[in-house]
Write an enzyme that holds these catalytic residues in place. Structure first.
Site, mmCIF file in Angstrom:
data_model
loop_
_atom_site.group_PDB
_atom_site.id
_atom_site.type_symbol
_atom_site.label_atom_id
_atom_site.label_comp_id
_atom_site.label_asym_id
_atom_site.label_seq_id
_atom_site.Cartn_x
_atom_site.Cartn_y
_atom_site.Cartn_z
ATOM 1 N N GLY A 121 -22.898 14.601 93.114
ATOM 2 C CA GLY A 121 -23.621 14.549 95.421
ATOM 3 C C GLY A 121 -22.691 14.395 96.079
ATOM 4 O O GLY A 121 -22.752 14.354 97.157
ATOM 5 N N ASN A 151 -33.312 18.074 89.232
ATOM 6 C CA ASN A 151 -33.095 16.474 89.051
ATOM 7 C C ASN A 151 -33.438 16.117 90.576
ATOM 8 O O ASN A 151 -32.381 16.012 91.253
ATOM 9 C CB ASN A 151 -31.689 15.831 88.444
ATOM 10 C CG ASN A 151 -31.911 14.768 88.846
ATOM 11 O OD1 ASN A 151 -32.902 13.512 88.698
ATOM 12 N ND2 ASN A 151 -31.236 13.802 88.000
ATOM 13 N N GLU A 166 -21.763 16.503 83.077
ATOM 14 C CA GLU A 166 -22.003 15.913 84.579
ATOM 15 C C GLU A 166 -20.789 14.437 84.871
ATOM 16 O O GLU A 166 -21.240 13.839 84.574
ATOM 17 C CB GLU A 166 -23.510 15.521 84.863
ATOM 18 C CG GLU A 166 -24.113 16.186 84.503
ATOM 19 C CD GLU A 166 -25.684 14.951 86.328
ATOM 20 O OE1 GLU A 166 -26.452 16.726 86.440
ATOM 21 O OE2 GLU A 166 -25.880 14.605 85.836
ATOM 22 N N HIS A 197 -28.587 9.776 82.326
ATOM 23 C CA HIS A 197 -28.260 10.358 83.379
ATOM 24 C C HIS A 197 -27.157 8.936 84.227
ATOM 25 O O HIS A 197 -27.351 7.834 84.148
ATOM 26 C CB HIS A 197 -29.274 10.557 84.823
ATOM 27 C CG HIS A 197 -28.494 10.767 85.692
ATOM 28 N ND1 HIS A 197 -27.599 10.746 86.904
ATOM 29 C CD2 HIS A 197 -28.795 12.745 85.782
ATOM 30 C CE1 HIS A 197 -27.617 11.585 87.652
ATOM 31 N NE2 HIS A 197 -27.768 12.271 87.587
ATOM 32 N N GLU A 211 -26.007 7.458 86.780
ATOM 33 C CA GLU A 211 -26.996 6.839 87.449
ATOM 34 C C GLU A 211 -28.158 5.440 87.141
ATOM 35 O O GLU A 211 -27.679 4.772 87.737
ATOM 36 C CB GLU A 211 -27.503 7.200 88.472
ATOM 37 C CG GLU A 211 -27.083 8.282 89.796
ATOM 38 C CD GLU A 211 -27.505 9.568 90.401
ATOM 39 O OE1 GLU A 211 -28.762 9.840 90.417
ATOM 40 O OE2 GLU A 211 -26.921 10.149 91.087
ATOM 41 N N LYS A 270 -34.457 13.303 91.727
ATOM 42 C CA LYS A 270 -33.666 11.451 91.981
ATOM 43 C C LYS A 270 -35.242 11.430 92.109
ATOM 44 O O LYS A 270 -36.515 10.896 92.140
ATOM 45 C CB LYS A 270 -32.813 11.714 92.338
ATOM 46 C CG LYS A 270 -32.042 12.509 91.714
ATOM 47 C CD LYS A 270 -30.309 12.197 92.051
ATOM 48 C CE LYS A 270 -29.110 13.319 90.907
ATOM 49 N NZ LYS A 270 -27.427 12.776 91.661
ATOM 50 N N SER A 284 -22.716 18.987 91.723
ATOM 51 C CA SER A 284 -22.429 20.049 93.158
ATOM 52 C C SER A 284 -22.982 21.082 92.257
ATOM 53 O O SER A 284 -22.562 21.892 92.912
ATOM 54 C CB SER A 284 -21.392 19.494 93.877
ATOM 55 O OG SER A 284 -21.015 18.237 93.928
HETATM 56 P P1 PGA Z 1 -26.194 17.262 92.382
HETATM 57 O O1 PGA Z 1 -26.139 16.052 91.183
HETATM 58 O O2 PGA Z 1 -26.549 18.546 92.272
HETATM 59 O O3 PGA Z 1 -26.265 16.656 93.654
HETATM 60 O O4 PGA Z 1 -24.394 16.824 92.716
HETATM 61 C C1 PGA Z 1 -26.457 16.084 90.621
HETATM 62 C C2 PGA Z 1 -27.245 15.718 89.234
HETATM 63 O O5 PGA Z 1 -27.115 14.001 89.606
HETATM 64 O O6 PGA Z 1 -28.221 15.485 88.010
#
Ligand code: PGA
Length: 253
Positions: A170, A10, A164, A93, A95, A12, A209
């Site tokens: 992150g 992803n 997630e 997601h 976010e 982003k 992560s």
């Molecule tokens: P990350 O993000 O691997 O940077 O923690 C995962 C995601 O948001 O899909």
């Protein structure tokens, strides 16, 4: 039952034309690995160019609108994503649930619109730190699933759920193997309740992560059928070891 693993990146809001060389390198390096599918969910602006550059790699979007077309400034429909060459999309997601106030009902409508248009779907769920610390993680994620799972899924290989935990995204701090195992078992149960035996063939991805150093342990867990990877998917150097760990876990059965 061991399913082929799916490792989806992803990106982003990262990536411009110069970064297509990472897409090409990821495609080239993962081509020879058996029993693992690799997908990259890219910014809208890169989808078509990535599809042209690497015809064999699954290229996805990170969101989709639930309507077929209309007055929705700034959005893209499932048919548009297909037209650009995407073969899958992320929906729900955290976010987007947070920054765009997307509800479970909206996420469900998005998943159904994408599947109806022939796009694969990765549907994300996950709890906040406050919910985890209060002991409500499993119930919260189960409630999200009940309200956001599409009514039907067609081929189970075209539909995945990504667990997630918001606090793991992150932050560099992935959920513990015990917590992942407990949650994925609960997700599996909900999928079987919703879809019968087909629910056993829906892939459940862990996200938050994931990196080279924790991927071997995570992929060895029951009901972990792959990963959704953010930061570590942006370069072949970080992403390839995760894909290789998934291939090794799939080969080990
Ligand atoms: P990350 O993000 O691997 O940077 O923690 C995962 C995601 O948001 O899909």
């Amino acid at each position: 039952m061991a399913l082929n693993k799916l490792v989806a990146g992803n990106w982003k809001m990262h990536g411009v034309a110069a970064d297509l060389e990472q897409v090409e390198a990821i495609a080239a390096a993962s081509r020879s690995l058996a029993a693992v599918e690799v997908a990259l969910c890219l910014p809208l602006t890169l989808i078509e160019r990535a599809v042209r550059a690497v015809p064999g790699l699954a290229i996805g979007a990170q969101d989709v609108h639930f309507a077929e077309k209309g007055a929705h400034t700034g959005n893209a429909s499932a048919a548009m994503l297909r037209d650009a060459g995407a073969s899958l999309t992320i929906v729900g997601h955290s976010e987007r649930r947070q920054a765009h106030r997307e509800s479970d009902a909206e996420v469900k409508a998005k998943a159904e619109a994408a599947l109806a248009a022939g796009l694969g779907v990765i549907l994300c769920v996950g709890e906040s730190l406050a919910v985890r610390e209060a002991g409500g993680a499993v119930d919260t994620v189960d409630a999200q699933l009940q309200a956001s799972l599409p009514a039907g899924i067609g081929d189970p290989m075209d539909f995945s759920v990504a667990y997630e935990p918001i606090w793991a995204i992150g932050t560099g701090k992935a959920a513990s193997p015990d917590d992942i195992g407990e949650m994925h078992a609960a997700v599996r149960q909900r999928l079987v309740t919703a879809y019968g035996d087909a629910g056993n063939r829906v892939r459940i991805l862990y996200g938050g992560s994931v990196k080279a150093s924790n991927s071997v342990e995570i992929f060895a867990l029951a009901n972990v059928d792959g990963a959704l990877v953010g930061g570590a998917s942006l370069s072949v150097a970080d992403f390839l070891p995760i894909v290789e760990a998934a291939a090794a876990a799939a080969a080990a059965g």
